[in-house]
Write a protein that holds these residues in place. Structure first.
Motif, PDB file in Angstrom:
ATOM      1  N   ASP A   1      15.012 -29.887 -19.553  1.00  0.00           N
ATOM      2  CA  ASP A   1      15.365 -31.293 -19.818  1.00  0.00           C
ATOM      3  C   ASP A   1      16.220 -31.354 -21.085  1.00  0.00           C
ATOM      4  O   ASP A   1      15.797 -30.901 -22.146  1.00  0.00           O
ATOM      5  N   GLY A   2      17.420 -31.887 -20.959  1.00  0.00           N
ATOM      6  CA  GLY A   2      18.314 -31.989 -22.113  1.00  0.00           C
ATOM      7  C   GLY A   2      19.057 -30.698 -22.419  1.00  0.00           C
ATOM      8  O   GLY A   2      19.728 -30.598 -23.442  1.00  0.00           O
TER       9      GLY A   2
ATOM     10  N   SER B   1      16.590 -39.287 -17.365  1.00  0.00           N
ATOM     11  CA  SER B   1      15.769 -38.258 -16.719  1.00  0.00           C
ATOM     12  C   SER B   1      15.257 -38.675 -15.338  1.00  0.00           C
ATOM     13  O   SER B   1      15.082 -37.817 -14.473  1.00  0.00           O
TER      14      SER B   1
ATOM     15  N   ASP C   1      14.807 -31.745 -24.589  1.00  0.00           N
ATOM     16  CA  ASP C   1      15.368 -33.100 -24.656  1.00  0.00           C
ATOM     17  C   ASP C   1      14.831 -33.871 -25.869  1.00  0.00           C
ATOM     18  O   ASP C   1      15.605 -34.450 -26.635  1.00  0.00           O
TER      19      ASP C   1
ATOM     20  N   ASP D   1      18.702 -31.491 -16.451  1.00  0.00           N
ATOM     21  CA  ASP D   1      18.959 -32.824 -15.889  1.00  0.00           C
ATOM     22  C   ASP D   1      20.176 -33.504 -16.531  1.00  0.00           C
ATOM     23  O   ASP D   1      20.883 -34.263 -15.907  1.00  0.00           O
ATOM     24  N   HIS D   2      20.399 -33.206 -17.818  1.00  0.00           N
ATOM     25  CA  HIS D   2      21.535 -33.761 -18.567  1.00  0.00           C
ATOM     26  C   HIS D   2      21.525 -33.079 -19.915  1.00  0.00           C
ATOM     27  O   HIS D   2      20.524 -32.447 -20.275  1.00  0.00           O
TER      28      HIS D   2
ATOM     29  N   HIS E   1      21.523 -39.148 -24.548  1.00  0.00           N
ATOM     30  CA  HIS E   1      22.035 -38.117 -23.638  1.00  0.00           C
ATOM     31  C   HIS E   1      23.560 -38.137 -23.651  1.00  0.00           C
ATOM     32  O   HIS E   1      24.158 -39.117 -24.097  1.00  0.00           O
TER      33      HIS E   1
HETATM   34 ZN   LIG Z   1      15.981 -35.742 -19.254  1.00  0.00          ZN
END
Ligand SMILES: [Zn+2]
Length: 512
Positions: free
Chosen positions: A51-52, A100, A302, A345-346, A475
């Motif tokens: 995540d992130g 997310s 993240d 995810d990003h 993000h």
């Molecule tokens: Zn995320």
């Protein structure tokens, strides 16, 4: 040319453009690649989501490992040694920079959706099947592991179908309805719901859905999970005793910190259970003739990148890579039956390996002098503030910054410039005096985001001295790298969309 003809030709042109667009989506390289896949289905599937985690987060970890191990350049992470690499775009249906929930839904179901929606279409009406649910229906055992709460957006996207990621209570009801075999990592945020039902604003509803959506208001979702055959445990002793064949397990970390998440890797002790052990146990419990599907989220990369904390982020990435190493060891024993895919995810924080103030200079090894996460340091500052009401001293703040970040320590080569000293002084004063979070239109928001001013300033200065810049407390939309090894891994090469990640897995499952 008369007007009528002009209008008609415009319509025809528009029609042909739309036709071309839809045809090109169907005939895209990735789609052709998928259609041409003639191999078999992997028996064992690992889906890792950082995540992130963008390119910079992974490469900063490699640069850090290279620097502290005395190598010139980088020391590759296990995930980056994989043979197949690609990139994908991440936009949500209603926002270019995704979140997310929308990204998790795309990665889990192969469908774009709107911001904050979990496992449903963009209008929040229709539930969408996830790859984990399909795998379950095909006889795979399923494990969902995360370093944040197990009902957080990314893990939830694989088993829940809710109009808002904030409906934690409803998500936890979906958890035990899933019949998945192993949930592990962080806790369950709102097993009882909080009763604050706002029917007009589901986004404000952190805990319980509307009356209609809650199936039984009185039922604690953990008690309900037990009735549905789940066993919940949260001690290291019980965790260690889990053995092959144990089924329907919810294994929660013995020590949870904010947001019911695992402590950051930088703050973990030998009493904690790291992500790699939760992964290893998952393999032990889920290995069976029918195969398994395991999703592992590195959820706090993240969180710490939101706080612009480079040292903590790098250690989260290394920790996540250790969990990937566990899967890789399994892959080496079953290379013809296993697929490992690693994505994200990003990106978070707009992390860059370069900063205007440090020019072309990089010094990743200095990040080792930070000995605590941004959260841990903020707790220390909050405690100092409580203990010294009206008697705050700048030198105390500077001493804490020196102790936990090395900043101001000449022996470590971390002397502070007059400007950096001034930045810390201003931040210390803000930390001692501010009461509420800064609003996004406040001048201080650009400096400190929603974080403790002294903490974020120390993180920024250490990052900048290392040669790392940050552009955001949120993000970013930079495309995300994917790495894959094993059965069907070649499908993940190329430049495509985040929905293609799940579409590829659905395609591979089809061959079962
Ligand atoms: Zn995320």
């Amino acid at each position: 040319m008369n007007f009528k003809f002009n209008k008609l030709s415009c319509l025809l042109l528009l029609g042909s453009i739309l036709l071309t667009l839809s045809t090109s989506a169907k005939d895209s390289v990735i789609e052709k690649q998928r259609q041409n896949y003639k191999g078999k289905a992997p028996k064992y599937i690992f889906y890792f989501i950082g995540d992130g985690m963008g390119l910079s987060q992974a490469n900063a970890a490699e640069a850090y490992l290279g620097a502290i191990n005395g190598k010139s350049g980088i020391q590759k992470l296990e995930m980056n040694k994989f043979p197949h690499h690609g990139f994908y775009t991440t936009n949500a249906t209603n926002r270019f920079i995704t979140g997310s929930a929308a990204a998790g839904t795309a990665l889990a179901t192969g469908h774009k959706t709107s911001i904050n929606t979990i496992g449903m279409d963009a209008s929040k009406q229709k539930p969408l099947q996830s790859v984990a649910e399909r795998a379950r229906d095909l006889g795979y055992k399923v494990g969902i592991i995360s370093s944040v709460s197990i009902d957080h957006a990314t893990p939830a996207s694989f088993y829940a179908h809710q109009p808002s990621r904030s409906m934690y209570y409803n998500i936890s009801l979906n958890l035990s309805e899933s019949n998945f075999n192993y949930f592990a990592g962080g806790g369950i945020k709102h097993p009882e719901g909080d009763g604050k039902v706002d029917k007009n604003n589901i986004m404000a509803n952190f805990g319980m859905g509307t009356d209609k959506e809650v199936k039984n208001k009185q039922t604690n979702s953990i008690e309900l999970a037990k009735k549905r055959g789940y066993r919940l445990l949260n001690t290291k002793a019980e965790f260690r005793k889990l053995k092959k064949g144990d089924d329907k397990i919810i294994a929660i970390a013995p020590r949870l910190v904010g947001g019911k998440a695992l402590p950051y890797a930088i703050d973990q002790t030998k009493d904690d259970i790291p992500l790699s052990e939760f992964t290893k146990k998952g393999i032990e419990l889920l290995d069976n003739k029918g195969g398994f599907f395991i999703m592992v989220e590195g959820g706090k990369i993240d969180w710490t990148c939101h706080a612009n904390d480079a040292a903590t982020a790098i250690k989260e990435v290394i920790n996540f890579d250790s969990a990937i190493k566990v899967a890789l060891d399994f892959y080496k024993k079953h290379p013809k039956e296993t697929l490992i895919v690693v994505g994200g995810d990003h990106e978070t924080g707009g992390m860059a390996l370069g900063f205007s103030g440090s020019h072309y200079h990089s010094a990743f090894s200095i990040l080792q002098y930070q000995d605590i996460s941004n959260d841990g340091f903020s707790e220390i500052i909050d405690q100092y503030k409580k203990d010294n009401i009206g008697n705050y001293k700048l030198e105390d703040g500077m001493a804490l910054v020196k102790k936990h970040f090395g900043l101001g320590d000449k022996e470590k080569g971390l002397e502070l410039s007059a400007f950096e000293t001034k930045q810390l002084k201003n931040a210390f004063e803000q930390s001692m005096n501010y009461k509420k979070e800064f609003k996004k239109d406040d001048q201080f928001y650009l400096l400190y985001g929603s974080y403790n001013p002294l903490t974020v300033t120390a993180c920024h200065i250490l990052s900048q001295k290392a040669g790392i810049g940050w552009t955001s407390f949120s993000h970013t939309a930079t495309p995300i790298p994917v790495k894959a090894i094993g059965v069907g891994a070649e499908l993940f090469s190329g430049y495509y969309d985040n929905t293609d990640m799940a579409k590829n897995i659905f395609k591979l499952l089809e061959s079962k």
